[in-house]
Write an enzyme that holds these catalytic residues in place. Structure first.
Site, PDB file in Angstrom:
ATOM      1  N   HIS A   1      68.859  31.900   2.219  1.00  0.00           N
ATOM      2  CA  HIS A   1      67.597  31.475   1.609  1.00  0.00           C
ATOM      3  C   HIS A   1      67.380  29.991   1.896  1.00  0.00           C
ATOM      4  O   HIS A   1      68.349  29.223   1.995  1.00  0.00           O
ATOM      5  CB  HIS A   1      67.612  31.674   0.087  1.00  0.00           C
ATOM      6  CG  HIS A   1      67.273  33.058  -0.361  1.00  0.00           C
ATOM      7  ND1 HIS A   1      67.829  33.634  -1.478  1.00  0.00           N
ATOM      8  CD2 HIS A   1      66.416  33.990   0.136  1.00  0.00           C
ATOM      9  CE1 HIS A   1      67.342  34.858  -1.645  1.00  0.00           C
ATOM     10  NE2 HIS A   1      66.481  35.084  -0.673  1.00  0.00           N
TER      11      HIS A   1
ATOM     12  N   CYS B   1      68.714  28.578  -7.596  1.00  0.00           N
ATOM     13  CA  CYS B   1      68.547  30.031  -7.603  1.00  0.00           C
ATOM     14  C   CYS B   1      68.313  30.577  -9.003  1.00  0.00           C
ATOM     15  O   CYS B   1      67.658  31.607  -9.180  1.00  0.00           O
ATOM     16  CB  CYS B   1      69.784  30.710  -7.010  1.00  0.00           C
ATOM     17  SG  CYS B   1      69.925  30.541  -5.220  1.00  0.00           S
TER      18      CYS B   1
END
Length: 703
Positions: free
Chosen positions: A168, A264
């Site tokens: 990511h 996150c």
């Protein structure tokens, strides 16, 4: 304190590493501590509450990664783009996040079901310009960026991730207040790093070393001048502090086991709308058509890999499989790229593979620009390859003549007829029209023959490099092909280096010429000098070719030979005068086989036949190669590369050298009708003549 920043979190009530969907989860399945995870999450929660208002989305049983709310979606103002998770293990989170966005007054946008995009995990706003940095490569598709730009009316800057550890964008990239950036450059490809460096001044870029990067130092929460993150090294903390930021560290080791940290675990839901931000076209997309034995020959996989390696994204829109063995397959593929430059690079490579536009409606004429300076092509001119090429001019496809590598396509019109031909840059004339860009170009690859595992007795070998243990088999096939070409009145060119002489191959090459297997010889000054030295003095480089030992004063032999031939005026004159009575050059003269000796800076003499004007030598090489059916490249990398660049696809090529690196380099040119042989060139020629003699004897017996 009152702060307008709002952050969404989800309690880790059901958090667990239940599966593996990223490298961090490997080896950690069911090894996380629920108690420790709750403790670490609560510590992060408390720190964030000091600087922002925290909202909570209720956790849902069965979806352990829901704690990572960064992937819920992307928020700007009152708009929320819902995530489309790549892995089925997380797709069940989507309805819960959609419900939360809707209940909290956000207008929810949903991407197509088959278009992965994982929210703020792969999309981060620049805190200075308001542009959106968007990642792709592992979890999010490049094509999603066009939707985001349109829906949020923002400039999207696409970054390609290449390290699976940083799957990511928020694992390796953290925009900070004031236009600063905390990031790990090796996680990105070259184009993306260049884009980052172009947009972010060097003094505002904080580069994270790998030990901190793998501890997710970039996966941080930034509120004003505070950065909340997992534990980092003192050196990195100092580097961040010197930029005016306060670092708050808190251990998040349990969440690292699932591939996440502070960022996150959070989603900022109060992203301000920048007045200067506006939608751009972040993605250039085209649909291409591929046809051939796409699976058998690996063409489809090669195309998809190429697109990915070049920084693009691909999606197979449809695939039609050939049912019968003789049938070909076809596929339409959508190709996306983050910039026109990247798209041009990708499409140029795909065109070489035979890709064409998917529909006739999309086909455009080739773009032409005028040459303004002699010998200089316009910018972005199309660079030619070895495959038969056509260009579309005024609605009609025109075959390009004199196909070769590394040229430009020049267009002319004579008496209403359009002509296209490959031209070297140096030959371009002012006023000439040259094809630029990638539109209106197609190449023709052979697609009729399905690759077969069955060995055909004398079929020419596919592209590859053969090892020593297969030399005799390869030589047998090459001999059969040479025999066939001679019988059909074809043409064989040989490009050879002096190693042919040094290894005792001169007599065999001379025999090939004498028996009509060779129709032109290309080389340098050296092969002729040492061949004539052997003919006149029995030595090569001063070494007795029969005894293999140096001859006293032999180091001067080649200069004596050069001097003698210069006195005669040419090699042909020396043959006529009886000075040269055998050897390669003797047979060329006696059998009217044309040759070209291209000179170089290291040549002694040189011989009067050696062409020291490089351009004229290249032109003569090209002329002599016209109509060639096969090229034998014998231990001369320099001349063989030159010949390879001048030779179109369809010409069989054999490269022989003792050095595997040379053979690989010369064989790896895209032609399916080439073979490399790693062996001593003298041995190769000896075996080749032996096989040809057998074929000749067999042919004589059948007459």
């Amino acid at each position: 304190m009152t702060n307008p920043t709002r952050i969404l979190m989800c309690a880790p009530d059901y958090y667990e590493v239940d599966y593996v969907i990223n490298p961090w989860m490997e080896g950690n399945v069911h090894k996380s501590s629920q108690a420790t995870a709750i403790e670490q999450w609560q510590a992060l929660h408390q720190i964030i509450k000091e600087y922002a208002t925290v909202d909570l989305v209720p956790p849902a049983q069965g979806w352990p990664d829901m704690v990572f709310t960064a992937n819920a979606g992307l928020v700007l103002g009152q708009k929320a783009i819902l995530s489309r998770f790549y892995h089925p293990e997380r797709q069940g989170e989507e309805p819960y996040f959609k419900q939360w966005f809707a209940e909290n007054g956000f207008q929810v946008y949903e991407l197509p079901q088959d278009l992965p995009f994982e929210g703020a995990g792969d999309a981060l706003f620049d805190r200075d310009s308001g542009a959106l940095w968007a990642g792709y490569g592992f979890r999010s598709e490049l094509d999603s960026h066009a939707y985001i730009a349109q829906w949020l009316d923002v400039e999207v800057l696409s970054l390609r991730l290449i390290d699976p550890r940083f799957y990511h964008l928020d694992t390796c990239f953290c925009p900070l207040s004031g236009g600063y950036l905390l990031y790990y450059p090796p996680a990105f490809d070259t184009y993306s790093n260049a884009l980052i460096e172009r947009r972010i001044p060097a003094e505002k870029r904080i580069i994270v070393p790998e030990p901190d990067a793998v501890n997710f130092a970039c996966n941080a929460v930034n509120v004003d001048d505070v950065i909340i993150m997992n534990k980092i090294s003192p050196e990195l903390e100092t580097a961040i502090a010197t930029k005016g930021f306060q670092v708050r560290q808190t251990s998040l080791t349990e969440f690292l086991k699932a591939g996440g940290a502070a960022k996150c675990l959070t989603l900022k839901t109060t992203e301000p709308i920048q007045e200067t931000a506006q939608a751009n076209a972040p993605v250039d997309s085209r649909i291409i058509h591929l046809e051939g034995h796409l699976l058998d020959a690996g063409i489809l996989n090669q195309a998809l890999d190429l697109i990915n390696e070049q920084g693009g994204s691909a999606k197979v829109l449809n695939f039609n499989l050939g049912i019968e063995r003789k049938n070909t397959s076809s596929a339409n593929v959508r190709v996306s790229a983050p910039s026109p430059t990247t798209m041009e690079d990708i499409m140029s490579a795909l065109i070489e593979m035979g890709a064409i536009s998917a529909s006739a409606e999309d086909v455009q004429d080739a773009h032409l620009e005028t040459v303004k300076q002699m010998g200089v092509a316009p910018d972005d001119f199309y660079v030619t390859n070895i495959y038969p090429t056509e260009v579309r001019i005024k609605g009609q496809w025109i075959q390009v003549m004199h196909q070769r590598m590394d040229g430009a396509i020049a267009i002319s019109e004579i008496n209403g007829t359009i002509h296209a031909r490959c031209r070297l840059l140096r030959d371009l004339q002012v006023g000439e029209k040259v094809v630029v860009g990638i539109d209106g170009i197609r190449t023709n690859h052979k697609t009729t023959a399905r690759p077969s595992a069955e060995k055909q007795e004398f079929s020419f070998m596919g592209a590859g490099v053969s090892s020593e243990r297969r030399v005799e088999l390869v030589v047998e096939q090459i001999a059969w092909e040479l025999h066939k070409i001679r019988a059909q009145g074809g043409k064989v060119a040989v490009t050879a280096g002096p190693v042919v002489i040094h290894t005792g191959g001169a007599q065999h090459l001379a025999s090939l010429i004498r028996q009509g297997y060779v129709h032109t010889l290309l080389g340098g000054n050296a092969i002729a000098v040492h061949d004539i030295e052997q003919s006149m003095m029995g030595t090569s480089l001063g070494v007795d070719m029969n005894k293999g030992v140096p001859v006293r004063g032999g180091h001067r032999h080649h200069l004596k030979v050069i001097n003698t031939i210069r006195r005669c005026g040419s090699i042909a004159n020396a043959v006529a005068q009886g000075l040269i009575t055998k050897g390669v050059m003797y047979e060329c003269v006696q059998n009217n086989v044309p040759f070209c000796l291209a000179g170089s800076i290291r040549d002694d003499g040189p011989l009067p036949d050696t062409e020291m004007d490089l351009i004229r030598a290249q032109e003569e090489y090209a002329r002599l190669l016209e109509g060639t059916n096969m090229v034998l490249m014998l231990s001369t990398m320099l001349h063989s590369i030159g010949v390879g660049n001048m030779t179109p696809a369809g010409v069989k090529m054999v490269c022989v050298d003792i050095n595997p690196a040379v053979v690989t380099k010369l064989s790896d040119r895209g032609s399916v009708e080439s073979v490399g042989v790693v062996t001593d060139v003298g041995l190769f020629l000896s075996l080749l003549m032996r096989q040809l003699d057998r074929l000749n004897q067999k042919a004589a017996m059948t007459v």
